[in-house]
Design a protein around this motif. Sequence first.
Motif, short mmCIF file in Angstrom:
data_model
loop_
_atom_site.label_atom_id
_atom_site.label_comp_id
_atom_site.label_asym_id
_atom_site.label_seq_id
_atom_site.Cartn_x
_atom_site.Cartn_y
_atom_site.Cartn_z
N ARG A 1 1.69 4.95 18.00
CA ARG A 1 0.85 3.80 17.85
C ARG A 1 1.50 2.93 16.80
NH1 ARG A 1 -4.52 6.09 15.00
NH2 ARG A 1 -3.37 6.86 13.21
N GLU A 2 1.16 1.84 16.71
CA GLU A 2 1.70 0.74 15.82
C GLU A 2 1.04 1.16 14.43
OE1 GLU A 2 4.22 -1.53 15.98
OE2 GLU A 2 4.63 -0.79 17.98
N SER A 3 1.17 0.30 13.46
CA SER A 3 0.85 0.87 12.11
C SER A 3 -0.88 0.95 12.34
CB SER A 3 0.89 -0.56 11.17
OG SER A 3 2.23 -0.90 11.25
N PRO A 4 -1.07 2.28 11.60
CA PRO A 4 -2.55 2.46 11.35
C PRO A 4 -3.49 1.33 10.82
CG PRO A 4 -1.30 4.00 10.23
CD PRO A 4 -0.25 2.80 10.93
N THR A 5 -4.66 1.25 11.09
CA THR A 5 -5.42 0.25 10.37
C THR A 5 -6.54 1.02 9.87
OG1 THR A 5 -6.78 -0.25 12.44
CG2 THR A 5 -4.85 -1.73 11.82
N PRO A 6 -7.38 0.30 8.80
CA PRO A 6 -6.67 -0.84 8.16
C PRO A 6 -5.79 -0.30 7.17
CG PRO A 6 -8.86 0.08 7.03
CD PRO A 6 -8.59 0.79 8.26
N ASP A 7 -4.93 -1.38 7.05
CA ASP A 7 -3.69 -1.19 6.14
C ASP A 7 -3.95 -1.80 4.69
OD1 ASP A 7 -1.25 -1.67 4.74
OD2 ASP A 7 -0.15 -1.91 6.55
N CYS A 8 -3.92 -0.80 3.90
CA CYS A 8 -4.35 -1.21 2.56
C CYS A 8 -3.78 -2.44 1.88
CB CYS A 8 -3.61 -0.13 1.22
SG CYS A 8 -4.56 1.62 1.57
N ALA A 9 -2.55 -2.67 2.45
CA ALA A 9 -1.93 -4.10 1.90
C ALA A 9 -2.86 -5.47 2.49
CB ALA A 9 -0.26 -4.31 2.40
N ASP A 10 -3.23 -5.11 3.69
CA ASP A 10 -4.02 -6.11 4.30
C ASP A 10 -5.54 -6.25 3.91
OD1 ASP A 10 -1.45 -7.04 5.61
OD2 ASP A 10 -2.05 -5.58 7.37
N ASN A 11 -6.12 -5.22 3.25
CA ASN A 11 -7.55 -5.31 3.37
C ASN A 11 -7.97 -5.27 1.87
OD1 ASN A 11 -7.32 -2.71 2.34
ND2 ASN A 11 -9.11 -1.65 3.57
N GLY A 12 -6.99 -5.70 0.89
CA GLY A 12 -7.48 -5.83 -0.31
C GLY A 12 -7.58 -4.42 -1.05
N ASN A 13 -6.98 -3.39 -0.62
CA ASN A 13 -6.81 -2.27 -0.88
C ASN A 13 -8.20 -1.42 -1.32
OD1 ASN A 13 -5.05 -0.25 -1.94
ND2 ASN A 13 -5.27 -0.58 -4.07
N VAL A 14 -9.13 -1.84 -0.33
CA VAL A 14 -10.53 -1.32 -0.14
C VAL A 14 -10.24 0.00 0.59
CG1 VAL A 14 -12.77 -1.56 0.72
CG2 VAL A 14 -11.55 -3.37 -0.22
N ASN A 15 -10.90 0.94 -0.06
CA ASN A 15 -10.58 2.41 0.48
C ASN A 15 -11.87 2.71 1.40
OD1 ASN A 15 -8.44 2.90 -1.17
ND2 ASN A 15 -9.86 4.01 -2.74
N HIS B 1 -3.15 8.33 4.31
CA HIS B 1 -4.54 7.84 4.53
C HIS B 1 -5.41 7.84 3.10
CE1 HIS B 1 -8.92 8.22 5.65
NE2 HIS B 1 -8.53 7.07 6.17
N LYS B 2 -5.52 6.76 2.26
CA LYS B 2 -5.97 6.76 1.00
C LYS B 2 -7.59 6.59 1.03
CE LYS B 2 -5.52 3.78 -3.03
NZ LYS B 2 -5.19 2.55 -3.45
N VAL B 3 -7.99 7.68 0.32
CA VAL B 3 -9.50 7.78 0.33
C VAL B 3 -10.01 7.36 -1.28
CG1 VAL B 3 -9.81 9.42 2.01
CG2 VAL B 3 -9.31 10.30 -0.01
N ARG B 4 -9.16 7.53 -2.12
CA ARG B 4 -9.67 7.36 -3.54
C ARG B 4 -8.35 6.82 -4.25
NH1 ARG B 4 -12.08 11.56 -2.06
NH2 ARG B 4 -10.89 13.48 -2.99
N GLY B 5 -8.82 6.05 -5.39
CA GLY B 5 -7.78 5.63 -6.11
C GLY B 5 -7.29 3.99 -5.80
#
Length: 113
Positions: free
Chosen positions: A47-61, A109-113
């Motif tokens: 698949r293409e880039s997984p979403t949501p991308d941290c760079a596009d969503n304001g780094n919201v986990n 996949h960022k869950v914290r920080g």
Amino acid sequence: MKRTFPATVAALATIGALATVSVGATPSAAAAPSATSLRPAAAVQLRESPTPDCADNGNVNPCYEYQTWFWTFDNCNQYAYSHPYDRNRYDRHVCAVFSGGATVGLWFHKVRG
């Protein structure tokens, strides 16, 4: 007519037996594991880039944080497994088609920080 009926029954029985043999062989061949079923789950997800991308969503986990790219899925997964990442910050990695299919991108996949 008595002669035709037994011949027809015999022909149908033969066809039925042949169909049973060929049908019986198909499931065992289909049950054999394929090359794609033996790959890790992350490598199969084309698949293409997984979403949501941290760079596009304001780094919201939770979100996916892009790391780098590779030429193949194998290289991407080998890198991710051989370079431990911060388990307090990320819970898994994803290798996915990148740049229109020319390369493979690595995301954590960022869950914290």
